[in-house]
Design a protein around this motif. Structure first.
Motif, short mmCIF file in Angstrom:
data_model
loop_
_atom_site.label_atom_id
_atom_site.label_comp_id
_atom_site.label_asym_id
_atom_site.label_seq_id
_atom_site.Cartn_x
_atom_site.Cartn_y
_atom_site.Cartn_z
N ILE B 99 0.84 -1.20 0.00
CA ILE B 99 0.00 0.00 0.00
C ILE B 99 0.88 1.26 0.00
CG2 ILE B 99 -1.61 1.35 1.43
CD1 ILE B 99 -2.87 -0.96 -0.17
N LYS B 100 0.52 2.21 -0.88
CA LYS B 100 1.30 3.44 -0.98
C LYS B 100 0.63 4.60 -0.23
CE LYS B 100 4.25 1.79 -4.06
NZ LYS B 100 3.78 0.41 -3.91
N ALA B 101 -0.69 4.60 -0.24
CA ALA B 101 -1.41 5.71 0.39
C ALA B 101 -2.74 5.21 0.92
CB ALA B 101 -1.64 6.84 -0.61
N VAL B 102 -3.20 5.87 1.98
CA VAL B 102 -4.56 5.64 2.47
C VAL B 102 -5.29 6.97 2.31
CG1 VAL B 102 -6.00 5.05 4.47
CG2 VAL B 102 -3.79 3.93 4.16
N ILE B 103 -6.53 6.91 1.88
CA ILE B 103 -7.34 8.13 1.84
C ILE B 103 -8.57 7.87 2.69
CG2 ILE B 103 -8.58 9.78 0.40
CD1 ILE B 103 -6.84 8.81 -1.95
N ALA B 104 -8.66 8.57 3.81
CA ALA B 104 -9.78 8.34 4.72
C ALA B 104 -10.40 9.67 5.10
CB ALA B 104 -9.30 7.60 5.97
N GLU B 105 -11.61 9.58 5.67
CA GLU B 105 -12.29 10.81 6.09
C GLU B 105 -11.57 11.43 7.29
OE1 GLU B 105 -16.41 9.55 5.96
OE2 GLU B 105 -16.97 11.55 6.63
N LEU B 121 3.54 5.25 4.75
CA LEU B 121 2.59 5.53 3.68
C LEU B 121 2.05 6.94 3.87
CD1 LEU B 121 -0.32 5.14 5.36
CD2 LEU B 121 0.22 2.76 4.94
N ILE B 122 1.35 7.41 2.86
CA ILE B 122 0.83 8.78 2.94
C ILE B 122 -0.61 8.75 3.41
CG2 ILE B 122 0.37 10.89 1.63
CD1 ILE B 122 2.61 10.02 -0.24
N PRO B 123 -0.90 9.38 4.56
CA PRO B 123 -2.27 9.39 5.05
C PRO B 123 -3.01 10.65 4.59
CG PRO B 123 -0.77 10.07 6.81
CD PRO B 123 0.02 10.00 5.55
N TYR B 124 -3.73 10.54 3.51
CA TYR B 124 -4.49 11.68 3.00
C TYR B 124 -5.88 11.73 3.63
CZ TYR B 124 -2.17 14.06 -0.92
OH TYR B 124 -1.39 14.86 -1.69
N GLU B 125 -6.37 12.93 3.84
CA GLU B 125 -7.76 13.08 4.29
C GLU B 125 -8.62 13.56 3.12
OE1 GLU B 125 -7.81 14.06 9.03
OE2 GLU B 125 -7.37 15.69 7.66
N ASN B 159 -11.05 16.44 -4.54
CA ASN B 159 -9.96 17.18 -3.89
C ASN B 159 -9.60 16.50 -2.58
OD1 ASN B 159 -9.61 19.29 -5.74
ND2 ASN B 159 -11.47 20.28 -4.95
N LEU B 160 -8.33 16.53 -2.26
CA LEU B 160 -7.88 15.96 -0.99
C LEU B 160 -7.34 17.09 -0.11
CD1 LEU B 160 -5.94 12.89 -2.42
CD2 LEU B 160 -8.26 12.93 -1.48
N LYS B 161 -7.41 16.90 1.20
CA LYS B 161 -6.89 17.95 2.10
C LYS B 161 -5.37 18.00 1.99
CE LYS B 161 -10.67 17.86 5.35
NZ LYS B 161 -11.14 17.43 6.68
N PRO B 162 -4.81 19.20 1.82
CA PRO B 162 -3.35 19.31 1.75
C PRO B 162 -2.72 18.70 3.00
CG PRO B 162 -4.40 21.42 1.27
CD PRO B 162 -5.48 20.50 1.75
N LEU B 163 -1.52 18.18 2.85
CA LEU B 163 -0.89 17.47 3.97
C LEU B 163 -0.37 18.42 5.05
CD1 LEU B 163 0.75 14.85 1.68
CD2 LEU B 163 -0.92 14.33 3.45
#
Ligand code: SF4
Lengths: 431, 186
Positions: B99-105, B121-125, B159-163
């Motif tokens: 897994i490279k990234a997770v995108i969660a709320e 990994l990259i945790p994107y919101e 759109n994803l929330k900036p890190l």
């Protein structure tokens, strides 16, 4: 504008006069705690990252408790304890409490308190999510992973985002059928498992300050179940008396200012709260015991850093005295000191241990045991489709072992009452 | 750091706790031994009840029997991803599985920190809920510079929330690299 107790402690640790929620600060850590599951990987990262120059920032501030997978034949688990032992020996770590010796203490969060590591106003990090337990002593305490812990081990520092605070005030006098466990389940049902994510949970009110240190620790222990960064209760005379018996180091106590800003505040009257459970499979799946009364059980479990302290066993003993359990009931004292107290404390002429033995309970040595499932041979582990009522803190799928099992979380009073009948039972029936 | 992450989506729901990501009985393996640590990949997400594994239908194992890596690359989750214990074994296991990234709320704090500080990994919101809009096996593309998620299977963009202020740590690949680069440690 004033500051909350959490903001004040973080400001002091960061060497600042003031900090604001949302701000990232570098903290100076007072104590780093680790155990057998996360200690070995933490030490491996520390060695790899700092290389030949790897040096522990302050040996006296590292505390190591083997406690999770202790009494098992699992070879990998045993190797972890062996690794702790080697590390402690190689680096001459005084604060290592080896299993199999009379220094062994049991579950880390309870042992930290009992051994005098919890000091008001200080900052404690641990490689365990329930490190927030120590916040009962008016200190900042929170969990981190292995990489962060390895960083602390080498530098004594770590970054943290200053949390917003939420305040939970409990008014009134706690009725005898309730414990701190019911209070925290009340909050969890209200705010859910992510209601305090990245926030501090501050507990206040006369019902909180009437609690013993053990019961206060049950409140702060489960802050993480709401996602909280830390739980905190300002130190008072009860705190000072507890600390004084264990540590004579001077310390500073902090309190929230009356004009401190909170994300949200909650007020409760404890006299209106009912005995509560968290139904499968989440700690926020709250219901009144009354509404699930009669649910058939296959196991009862009284143990863990949440529900295996002396106050929990006093409560359970009150109900189990002179009675017999109908389903297998497992007793796991959180610490070796608690285990000793079970043999010393009496109700009506019988020691707590006698009461549990006579009731037909099984008693194990102190450790985390089935609180987190663990290897197959773990005492009290949930198997197959077990339906368990437990004083522990988490009931996510598979937490106590089998993925097919169902776990209800409740107070030691409710678990003891349910053990006697074999079905979920309101403790008021036996008080 | 790669600028684009592309791969197959594996979709999960809310409150995916660390016991579901890597059940406690598996925490005993070495994280540093290259062979033994593959087991973390093998058992990643093995605690998720099958009915909730690979939404919307469920019933899709994350990893094939006796495999060490998953065919999926990006996890989509709901609220409170990674709640529960502090085990760093959780993001490690996901990384081991590929897994490279997770995108969660939203994320639980310790899982989020571990993902970033350990460089796993990259945790994107996401903005709002996307775990009921994306399907397991959809092919996704994340643009890390623009913070945009594109579902190539449906051609819908999110759109994803900036890190934000953890970005420098992510860019360096973890807290140790970050601290070395910024002169905090040698
Ligand atoms: S008793 Fe349970 S919650 Fe407490 S430290 Fe052990 S495993 Fe964690």
């Amino acid at each position: 504008m004033g500051m909350t107790i959490t903001e004040k402690i973080l400001a002091k640790s960061a060497g600042k006069n003031k900090v604001m929620p949302g701000e990232n600060v570098w903290l100076n850590v007072d104590v780093l705690m680790t155990h057998d599951v996360c200690g070995p990987p933490t030490f491996a990262i520390w060695k790899k990252e700092f290389g030949k120059k790897a040096k522990i920032w302050d040996k006296d501030k590292l505390v190591i408790f083997p406690d999770h997978y202790i009494f098992t034949k699992n070879i990998h688990a045993n190797r972890n304890v062996e690794l702790l032992r080697e590390f402690a020996k190689e680096h001459q770590i005084e604060n290592y409490y080896d299993v199999g010796t009379d220094r062994y203490k049991g579950v880390c969060h309870v042992a930290l308190a009992e051994e005098g590591y919890n000091i008001p106003g200080t900052v404690l990090f641990g490689t365990d999510s329930h490190t927030c337990t120590s916040g009962a002593f008016g200190m900042f305490a929170t969990g981190v992973g292995n990489t962060d812990a390895a960083f602390i081990l080498g530098t004594g520092k770590i970054w943290e985002k200053v949390p917003e605070s939420m305040k939970f005030t409990f008014h009134g006098k706690l009725p005898e059928y309730l414990t701190a466990k019911d209070l925290i389940l009340q909050i969890l049902g209200d705010i859910t498992t992510d209601g305090a994510t990245y926030r501090a949970m501050e507990f206040d009110g006369e019902a909180v300050y009437d609690l013993s240190m053990e019961e206060r620790m049950t409140l702060t222990n489960m802050a993480i179940e709401a996602g909280g960064m830390n739980g905190i209760i300002a130190a008072d005379e009860v705190t000072r008396a507890y600390v004084k018996q264990r540590n004579d180091q001077p310390y500073e106590t902090f309190q929230s200012d009356s004009d401190a800003k909170y994300f949200k505040t909650y007020e409760y009257n404890v006299e209106e709260i009912q005995p509560l459970v968290a139904k499968p499979h989440s700690p926020d799946n709250r219901d009144n015991v009354k509404n699930v009364e009669g649910t058939a059980l296959t196991k009862c479990y009284i143990g863990s850093c949440t529900g295996g302290k002396i106050t929990d066993f006093r409560n359970a003993g009150k109900i189990l005295f002179g009675r017999k359990v109908q389903v297998p009931t497992f007793i796991v004292p959180a610490s070796t000191a608690t285990a000793q107290q079970l043999e010393a404390e009496m109700i009506n002429g019988a020691t707590l241990k006698q009461i549990f033995d006579d009731a037909g309970c099984k008693i194990a040595e102190s450790s985390c045991a089935a609180c987190l499932g663990g290897p197959d041979d773990t005492f009290g582990r949930a198997v197959d489709k077990d339906v368990v009522i437990s004083t522990t803190n988490r009931n996510f799928p598979g937490r106590m072992g089998s993925k097919k099992s169902e776990v209800y979380l409740a107070s030691p009073l409710t678990v003891a009452a349910s053990a006697i009948t074999g079905v979920i039972t309101d403790p008021r029936n036996f008080l | 750091m790669d600028k684009i992450i592309k791969g197959k989506a594996f979709v999960l729901g809310d409150n995916i706790d660390t016991d579901q990501i890597i059940p406690a009985e598996h925490l005993v393996y070495s994280l540093s031994d290259p062979e033994e640590s593959k087991k973390y990949g093998q058992f990643a997400l093995s605690g998720v009840p099958l009915a909730k594994s690979g939404l919307p239908e469920g019933g899709i194992p994350f990893i094939g029997l006796n495999n060490f890596e998953s065919i999926f690359d990006i996890i989509i989750g709901g609220v409170n991803f990674g709640c529960g214990s502090s085990r760093e074994h959780a993001p490690f296991a996901l990384q081991k599985a590929g897994i490279k990234a997770v995108i969660a709320e939203s994320y639980a704090r310790i899982f989020y920190r571990n993902s970033v500080d350990g460089g796993f990994l990259i945790p994107y919101e996401s903005f709002g809920r996307i775990c009921d809009k994306i399907k397991t096996f959809d092919v996704l593309e994340i643009d890390l510079q623009k913070n945009i998620l594109k579902n190539l299977s449906t051609d819908i963009k999110y759109n994803l929330k900036p890190l934000g202020n953890v970005l420098p740590i992510i860019e360096q690949g973890g807290i140790f690299e970050y601290a070395r680069k910024s002169g905090m440690i040698l």
